[in-house]
Design an enzyme around this catalytic site. Structure first.
Site, PDB file in Angstrom:
ATOM      1  N   MET A 127       6.136   5.531   4.124  1.00  0.00           N
ATOM      2  CA  MET A 127       4.709   5.564   4.011  1.00  0.00           C
ATOM      3  C   MET A 127       4.159   4.303   3.406  1.00  0.00           C
ATOM      4  O   MET A 127       3.051   3.945   3.769  1.00  0.00           O
ATOM      5  CB  MET A 127       4.322   6.707   3.111  1.00  0.00           C
ATOM      6  N   PRO A 128       4.950   3.679   2.597  1.00  0.00           N
ATOM      7  CA  PRO A 128       4.375   2.392   2.206  1.00  0.00           C
ATOM      8  C   PRO A 128       4.202   1.492   3.419  1.00  0.00           C
ATOM      9  O   PRO A 128       4.963   1.562   4.397  1.00  0.00           O
ATOM     10  CB  PRO A 128       5.416   1.802   1.238  1.00  0.00           C
ATOM     11  N   TYR A 129       3.161   0.690   3.317  1.00  0.00           N
ATOM     12  CA  TYR A 129       2.882  -0.368   4.280  1.00  0.00           C
ATOM     13  C   TYR A 129       2.819  -1.645   3.461  1.00  0.00           C
ATOM     14  O   TYR A 129       2.123  -1.691   2.443  1.00  0.00           O
ATOM     15  CB  TYR A 129       1.543  -0.101   4.976  1.00  0.00           C
ATOM     16  N   GLU A 146       0.853  -1.189   0.000  1.00  0.00           N
ATOM     17  CA  GLU A 146       0.000   0.000   0.000  1.00  0.00           C
ATOM     18  C   GLU A 146       0.885   1.233   0.000  1.00  0.00           C
ATOM     19  O   GLU A 146       1.793   1.353   0.821  1.00  0.00           O
ATOM     20  CB  GLU A 146      -0.909   0.014   1.223  1.00  0.00           C
ATOM     21  N   HIS A 154       6.714   0.393   6.719  1.00  0.00           N
ATOM     22  CA  HIS A 154       6.370  -0.634   7.706  1.00  0.00           C
ATOM     23  C   HIS A 154       6.114  -1.939   6.973  1.00  0.00           C
ATOM     24  O   HIS A 154       5.371  -1.973   5.995  1.00  0.00           O
ATOM     25  CB  HIS A 154       5.125  -0.218   8.499  1.00  0.00           C
TER      26      HIS A 154
END
Lengths: 74, 74, 74, 74, 74, 74
Positions: C1-3, B7, C41
């Site tokens: 910011m990527p998850y 994401e 994360h």
């Protein structure tokens, strides 16, 4: 470190309401879990009403029938 | 059999970069876990910057303020 | 910011392999998207083999039948 | 109480097919788990073919090469 | 109708704190979106510290090094 | 290619019921979408009753109060 995903139907959720959700969840995580807000990521995912179902029915069909998901008034 | 969801914010991620992510993750799974690539599914989900928050702020607001999420230069 | 969420079956994935997955994905995100690693994360979720199915079969049943999900040898 | 997420590629899934998926899953949950359908939420998430990969390839590339994901005919 | 998933590391989150998270999120959704709480589902997912990474490091390793994810004191 | 996640509370779901869910969903996907079952992955995630809430209440508390999530009898 917490990651929070909020999934809801795409029905006129304004930028301001999204901001309120992000800040509300981040503050809740700070209060309950004492987590550094830099590490708390909140993602809002809007889903078309054709793509959500509950009570064995498509939400878009419920809306056409005048059925909302709002709080019931007493 | 692994399923991987990536994401990230919807900010000019080209088709080529998506291809690189898919191949990079699939190869990592092959190297570390020895899994058949036929069974490895990689899904990229782009999220509008109004819909992602961290550090108690909406990403779209950060971008308006000139705050990026890029690697900090030394 | 990527998850990034990695879902795989719970079959002897060591702490070292998890570390390799975390570092491998984070570095891929840095190389392809130039994202600050502080914001990336990676979450690994292990799923019991009774709880995963593909090819219309439960993975635990496949394992009892000697069917692995490993890379096929040439 | 069950929550079911169905992720698939965005390739001409009609409103009627989405309705069939919602009702099919809800009925399955009722039959197998005896759960109140009011509590069963089904969410369908369509993913662009550039954003899904398996077998170490982007689905949009496979489609350009004439490779489908349909049931193989005998 | 909203569905909210909270993912955090498995580090002594008591039953009472989970209750606070569930009620806090449900009330936020009522206030901001006016949604019927019967339709709001909140799921808390605890992840082992070996299975979460950020800043290119496994959380369990950070904890061994005395690095917490708590709010930084001024 | 579809990926289906079923989240439910951890309350005595037997291996046989999980098998029924996997086969039921895979067959539904074959019937409605004509997808190759080799590509359909179904993941069942069981959540402790302390970790799920709806109607502004923790499911474990509801269970202590004798409130089930079963189909209501007429």
């Amino acid at each position: 470190m917490p990651y929070i995903k909020i999934e809801l139907t795409r029905e006129d959720v304004t930028r301001e309401k999204k901001q309120q959700l992000i800040k509300g969840v981040t503050n809740l995580i700070m209060e309950v879990l004492n987590k550094d807000p830099l590490l708390t990521h909140v993602v809002i995912q809007e889903i078309d009403t054709d793509n959500w179902g509950y009570n064995n029915e498509q939400v878009s069909v419920m809306r056409e029938q005048g059925i909302s998901s709002d709080i019931k008034k007493a």
